[in-house]
Design a protein around this motif. Sequence first.
Motif, PDB file in Angstrom:
ATOM      1  N   VAL A 125      33.950  46.409  45.945  1.00  0.00           N
ATOM      2  CA  VAL A 125      33.726  46.439  44.511  1.00  0.00           C
ATOM      3  C   VAL A 125      32.246  46.164  44.292  1.00  0.00           C
ATOM      4  CG1 VAL A 125      34.244  45.268  42.324  1.00  0.00           C
ATOM      5  CG2 VAL A 125      36.026  45.555  44.029  1.00  0.00           C
ATOM      6  N   ASP A 126      31.609  46.936  43.417  1.00  0.00           N
ATOM      7  CA  ASP A 126      30.226  46.642  43.050  1.00  0.00           C
ATOM      8  C   ASP A 126      30.248  45.492  42.055  1.00  0.00           C
ATOM      9  OD1 ASP A 126      29.077  48.587  44.641  1.00  0.00           O
ATOM     10  OD2 ASP A 126      29.110  50.101  43.075  1.00  0.00           O
ATOM     11  N   TYR A 145      27.025  33.850  38.191  1.00  0.00           N
ATOM     12  CA  TYR A 145      28.307  34.504  37.949  1.00  0.00           C
ATOM     13  C   TYR A 145      28.257  35.930  38.472  1.00  0.00           C
ATOM     14  CZ  TYR A 145      29.196  30.682  34.712  1.00  0.00           C
ATOM     15  OH  TYR A 145      29.383  29.442  34.165  1.00  0.00           O
ATOM     16  N   GLY A 146      29.440  36.523  38.595  1.00  0.00           N
ATOM     17  CA  GLY A 146      29.553  37.926  38.960  1.00  0.00           C
ATOM     18  C   GLY A 146      30.632  38.578  38.116  1.00  0.00           C
ATOM     19  N   ALA A 147      30.466  39.885  37.901  1.00  0.00           N
ATOM     20  CA  ALA A 147      31.450  40.669  37.153  1.00  0.00           C
ATOM     21  C   ALA A 147      31.494  42.055  37.764  1.00  0.00           C
ATOM     22  CB  ALA A 147      31.085  40.750  35.678  1.00  0.00           C
ATOM     23  N   ASP A 148      32.622  42.714  37.628  1.00  0.00           N
ATOM     24  CA  ASP A 148      32.750  44.086  38.097  1.00  0.00           C
ATOM     25  C   ASP A 148      31.703  44.930  37.378  1.00  0.00           C
ATOM     26  OD1 ASP A 148      33.506  46.717  38.635  1.00  0.00           O
ATOM     27  OD2 ASP A 148      35.646  46.320  38.405  1.00  0.00           O
ATOM     28  N   ALA A 149      30.799  45.514  38.140  1.00  0.00           N
ATOM     29  CA  ALA A 149      29.696  46.278  37.538  1.00  0.00           C
ATOM     30  C   ALA A 149      30.199  47.448  36.703  1.00  0.00           C
ATOM     31  CB  ALA A 149      28.746  46.768  38.629  1.00  0.00           C
ATOM     32  N   SER A 150      31.393  47.952  36.996  1.00  0.00           N
ATOM     33  CA  SER A 150      31.915  49.083  36.218  1.00  0.00           C
ATOM     34  C   SER A 150      32.240  48.688  34.773  1.00  0.00           C
ATOM     35  CB  SER A 150      33.145  49.696  36.895  1.00  0.00           C
ATOM     36  OG  SER A 150      34.242  48.814  36.843  1.00  0.00           O
ATOM     37  N   GLN A 151      32.358  47.383  34.482  1.00  0.00           N
ATOM     38  CA  GLN A 151      32.599  46.932  33.116  1.00  0.00           C
ATOM     39  C   GLN A 151      31.330  46.987  32.266  1.00  0.00           C
ATOM     40  OE1 GLN A 151      34.172  42.921  33.551  1.00  0.00           O
ATOM     41  NE2 GLN A 151      36.253  43.686  33.235  1.00  0.00           N
ATOM     42  N   VAL A 152      30.178  46.962  32.907  1.00  0.00           N
ATOM     43  CA  VAL A 152      28.908  46.860  32.190  1.00  0.00           C
ATOM     44  C   VAL A 152      28.423  48.245  31.783  1.00  0.00           C
ATOM     45  CG1 VAL A 152      26.521  46.054  32.309  1.00  0.00           C
ATOM     46  CG2 VAL A 152      28.331  44.756  33.449  1.00  0.00           C
ATOM     47  N   LEU A 153      28.239  48.438  30.487  1.00  0.00           N
ATOM     48  CA  LEU A 153      27.708  49.699  29.974  1.00  0.00           C
ATOM     49  C   LEU A 153      26.202  49.770  30.179  1.00  0.00           C
ATOM     50  CD1 LEU A 153      29.636  49.830  26.577  1.00  0.00           C
ATOM     51  CD2 LEU A 153      30.205  51.021  28.706  1.00  0.00           C
ATOM     52  N   ARG A 154      25.532  48.638  29.912  1.00  0.00           N
ATOM     53  CA  ARG A 154      24.083  48.560  30.083  1.00  0.00           C
ATOM     54  C   ARG A 154      23.649  47.100  29.980  1.00  0.00           C
ATOM     55  NH1 ARG A 154      25.078  50.322  25.076  1.00  0.00           N
ATOM     56  NH2 ARG A 154      24.159  49.195  23.330  1.00  0.00           N
ATOM     57  N   ILE A 155      22.414  46.875  30.382  1.00  0.00           N
ATOM     58  CA  ILE A 155      21.772  45.579  30.222  1.00  0.00           C
ATOM     59  C   ILE A 155      20.718  45.783  29.146  1.00  0.00           C
ATOM     60  CG2 ILE A 155      20.396  43.800  31.355  1.00  0.00           C
ATOM     61  CD1 ILE A 155      21.722  44.978  34.010  1.00  0.00           C
ATOM     62  N   VAL A 175      23.009  44.012  41.750  1.00  0.00           N
ATOM     63  CA  VAL A 175      24.341  44.546  42.024  1.00  0.00           C
ATOM     64  C   VAL A 175      24.494  44.647  43.530  1.00  0.00           C
ATOM     65  CG1 VAL A 175      25.886  46.526  41.743  1.00  0.00           C
ATOM     66  CG2 VAL A 175      24.372  45.857  39.876  1.00  0.00           C
ATOM     67  N   ARG A 176      25.660  44.266  44.007  1.00  0.00           N
ATOM     68  CA  ARG A 176      25.916  44.306  45.447  1.00  0.00           C
ATOM     69  C   ARG A 176      27.368  44.688  45.690  1.00  0.00           C
ATOM     70  NH1 ARG A 176      25.264  39.188  49.583  1.00  0.00           N
ATOM     71  NH2 ARG A 176      26.322  40.194  51.304  1.00  0.00           N
ATOM     72  N   PRO A 177      27.620  45.574  46.658  1.00  0.00           N
ATOM     73  CA  PRO A 177      29.015  45.849  46.999  1.00  0.00           C
ATOM     74  C   PRO A 177      29.603  44.659  47.770  1.00  0.00           C
ATOM     75  CG  PRO A 177      27.555  47.137  48.404  1.00  0.00           C
ATOM     76  CD  PRO A 177      26.693  46.397  47.426  1.00  0.00           C
ATOM     77  N   VAL A 178      30.790  44.242  47.375  1.00  0.00           N
ATOM     78  CA  VAL A 178      31.466  43.120  48.019  1.00  0.00           C
ATOM     79  C   VAL A 178      32.853  43.592  48.432  1.00  0.00           C
ATOM     80  CG1 VAL A 178      32.372  40.784  47.698  1.00  0.00           C
ATOM     81  CG2 VAL A 178      30.204  41.438  46.631  1.00  0.00           C
ATOM     82  N   SER A 179      33.215  43.324  49.674  1.00  0.00           N
ATOM     83  CA  SER A 179      34.534  43.699  50.175  1.00  0.00           C
ATOM     84  C   SER A 179      35.615  42.968  49.383  1.00  0.00           C
ATOM     85  CB  SER A 179      34.652  43.335  51.655  1.00  0.00           C
ATOM     86  OG  SER A 179      35.996  43.425  52.080  1.00  0.00           O
ATOM     87  N   LEU A 234      33.589  34.632  39.480  1.00  0.00           N
ATOM     88  CA  LEU A 234      33.782  36.010  39.030  1.00  0.00           C
ATOM     89  C   LEU A 234      34.531  35.991  37.707  1.00  0.00           C
ATOM     90  CD1 LEU A 234      34.869  37.454  42.473  1.00  0.00           C
ATOM     91  CD2 LEU A 234      32.589  37.510  41.458  1.00  0.00           C
ATOM     92  N   ILE A 235      34.010  36.749  36.740  1.00  0.00           N
ATOM     93  CA  ILE A 235      34.644  36.766  35.427  1.00  0.00           C
ATOM     94  C   ILE A 235      34.984  38.187  35.010  1.00  0.00           C
ATOM     95  CG2 ILE A 235      33.459  34.653  34.707  1.00  0.00           C
ATOM     96  CD1 ILE A 235      31.726  36.396  32.899  1.00  0.00           C
TER      97      ILE A 235
END
Length: 128
Positions: A15-16, A27-37, A80-84, A115-116
């Motif tokens: 998961v990115d 904190y970390g969040a699924d990057a696919s939830q983020v539209l933009r910064i 952003v980092r891919p995490v298993s 992670l949130i």
Amino acid sequence: MMDAGVHATEAPASVDVLFFRIGEARYGADASQVLRIDRAGFQAKWVEALGMPREGGRALVFHDARGEEAQLCVDEVVGVRPVSVHQLRRVPPAAGQPRGVIGFWLDEGQAPVVLIDLPASLDAPKGQ
């Protein structure tokens, strides 16, 4: 010798994860939830349960539970980092975590990263 019907083990799914800081907490969040910064606007919220931002000049923009754009104030976007998925751990419901906290990841011997789920975090007690 391998049977033709047996495949070599595939790499685990990942998961990115977008990493960010609020105050001193990471904190970390699924990057696919983020539209933009973006720069934090007047609609940007801070979530008391996640801590008080030092400056809160940046915002993660995402869709809330109603499908509308929402902003969460953050101090810094780290990357952003891919995490298993095998490295991610869920927080058991009995642990009494704040709304939106779904688990944690141990960053190679460093402090755990909480992670949130961004939309769910807005239902936690709010500041602004």
